[in-house]
Scaffold this motif. Structure first.
Motif, mmCIF file in Angstrom:
data_model
loop_
_atom_site.group_PDB
_atom_site.id
_atom_site.type_symbol
_atom_site.label_atom_id
_atom_site.label_comp_id
_atom_site.label_asym_id
_atom_site.label_seq_id
_atom_site.Cartn_x
_atom_site.Cartn_y
_atom_site.Cartn_z
ATOM 1 N N VAL A 22 12.109 14.713 -5.333
ATOM 2 C CA VAL A 22 11.106 13.846 -6.162
ATOM 3 C C VAL A 22 11.843 12.849 -7.095
ATOM 4 O O VAL A 22 11.456 11.735 -6.738
ATOM 5 C CB VAL A 22 10.136 14.766 -7.083
ATOM 6 N N TRP A 23 12.919 13.394 -7.913
ATOM 7 C CA TRP A 23 13.469 12.130 -8.343
ATOM 8 C C TRP A 23 14.283 11.154 -7.671
ATOM 9 O O TRP A 23 14.364 10.076 -8.120
ATOM 10 C CB TRP A 23 14.189 12.795 -9.552
ATOM 11 N N SER A 24 15.040 11.734 -6.767
ATOM 12 C CA SER A 24 15.647 10.630 -5.718
ATOM 13 C C SER A 24 14.566 9.875 -5.293
ATOM 14 O O SER A 24 14.985 8.695 -4.893
ATOM 15 C CB SER A 24 16.424 11.485 -4.803
ATOM 16 N N GLY A 25 13.524 10.204 -4.842
ATOM 17 C CA GLY A 25 12.684 9.319 -4.218
ATOM 18 C C GLY A 25 12.051 8.416 -5.289
ATOM 19 O O GLY A 25 11.822 7.003 -5.078
ATOM 20 N N VAL A 26 11.705 8.888 -6.591
ATOM 21 C CA VAL A 26 11.403 7.891 -7.571
ATOM 22 C C VAL A 26 12.412 6.751 -7.748
ATOM 23 O O VAL A 26 12.133 5.672 -8.046
ATOM 24 C CB VAL A 26 10.978 8.626 -8.975
ATOM 25 N N ILE A 27 13.650 7.255 -8.049
ATOM 26 C CA ILE A 27 14.814 6.389 -8.147
ATOM 27 C C ILE A 27 15.068 5.230 -7.025
ATOM 28 O O ILE A 27 14.900 4.159 -7.078
ATOM 29 C CB ILE A 27 16.002 6.941 -8.122
ATOM 30 N N GLU A 28 14.616 5.614 -5.552
ATOM 31 C CA GLU A 28 14.681 4.752 -4.523
ATOM 32 C C GLU A 28 13.590 3.880 -4.608
ATOM 33 O O GLU A 28 13.703 2.662 -4.276
ATOM 34 C CB GLU A 28 14.356 5.651 -3.379
ATOM 35 N N ILE A 29 12.330 4.416 -5.195
ATOM 36 C CA ILE A 29 11.168 3.554 -5.128
ATOM 37 C C ILE A 29 11.571 2.553 -6.352
ATOM 38 O O ILE A 29 11.456 1.261 -5.920
ATOM 39 C CB ILE A 29 10.014 4.152 -5.412
ATOM 40 N N PHE A 30 11.932 2.772 -7.395
ATOM 41 C CA PHE A 30 12.131 1.906 -8.493
ATOM 42 C C PHE A 30 13.006 0.737 -8.106
ATOM 43 O O PHE A 30 12.951 -0.418 -8.341
ATOM 44 C CB PHE A 30 12.195 2.662 -9.841
ATOM 45 N N PRO B 18 0.755 -1.244 -0.094
ATOM 46 C CA PRO B 18 0.135 -0.028 0.055
ATOM 47 C C PRO B 18 0.887 1.208 0.141
ATOM 48 O O PRO B 18 0.346 2.263 -0.543
ATOM 49 C CB PRO B 18 -0.701 -0.055 1.473
ATOM 50 N N SER B 19 1.918 1.326 0.577
ATOM 51 C CA SER B 19 2.973 2.376 0.577
ATOM 52 C C SER B 19 3.376 2.609 -0.644
ATOM 53 O O SER B 19 3.439 3.739 -1.101
ATOM 54 C CB SER B 19 4.119 2.081 1.584
ATOM 55 N N LEU B 20 3.713 1.741 -1.706
ATOM 56 C CA LEU B 20 4.060 1.748 -2.841
ATOM 57 C C LEU B 20 2.831 2.403 -3.589
ATOM 58 O O LEU B 20 3.148 3.410 -4.701
ATOM 59 C CB LEU B 20 4.346 0.509 -3.474
#
Length: 174
Positions: free
Chosen positions: A91-99, A56-58
């Motif tokens: 935002v982009w570092s968060g996107v990279i972290e999630i991916f 759900p966090s994802l």
């Protein structure tokens, strides 16, 4: 007194030798999984509970990223060029972290992705620290709370960086 010592697999008994009162990072059983974690992880109750929180966090993170991409930012985030750049990097570092966190579960060798996840998380933390002065809410509560969350995340990112084969550490950072 804080002592950080990286131990190899099977050397748990060495962790108490002359290290009393020290913080020790040991290699835990979750670090022994090989191949794609999705197939080799030990799905005990703790991991299943973590996954029940992570999924759900994802989905929520996808919504947050979608919001930041599609909606104009609050003026306080873009009035100054430094803040606008910081927000984009955040935002982009968060996107990279999630991916990288998700992709690490499905590849044969997750180490490069976990190292990238840890580095992206550290960048995410740095940009979060730069945004503390402008957080929304009651400042006397939000600033210390936000700082505490960032400090914990720095610890988790460093822990993953030094143990990139551990699926539980990758998942906890996520």
């Amino acid at each position: 007194k804080v002592c950080i010592r990286r131990l190899e697999l099977g050397s748990f008994e060495a962790s108490n030798h002359n290290m009393e009162g020290c913080l020790i990072w040991t290699v835990t059983p979750d670090c022994r999984a090989t191949g794609p974690w999705v197939a080799t992880a030990d799905y005990d109750a703790k991991l299943v509970h973590q996954l029940c929180i992570a999924v759900p966090s994802l989905l929520a993170n996808i919504l947050v990223v979608y919001y930041y991409v599609t909606v104009n930012h609050h003026p306080k985030f873009v009035l100054r060029l430094v803040r606008a750049i910081t927000l984009r990097i955040h935002v982009w570092s968060g996107v990279i972290e999630i991916f990288t966190s998700v992709a690490a579960w499905f590849v044969r060798d997750p180490v490069p992705l976990c190292l990238l996840q840890a580095l992206a998380s550290l960048v995410h933390c740095i940009t979060a620290l730069l945004q503390i002065p402008i957080v929304f809410g009651t400042q006397i509560i939000m600033k210390p709370a936000y700082t505490m969350v960032v400090v914990v995340k720095v610890y988790l990112a460093a822990n993953l960086f030094f143990h990139p084969t551990c699926y539980a550490r990758s998942l906890v950072l996520f």
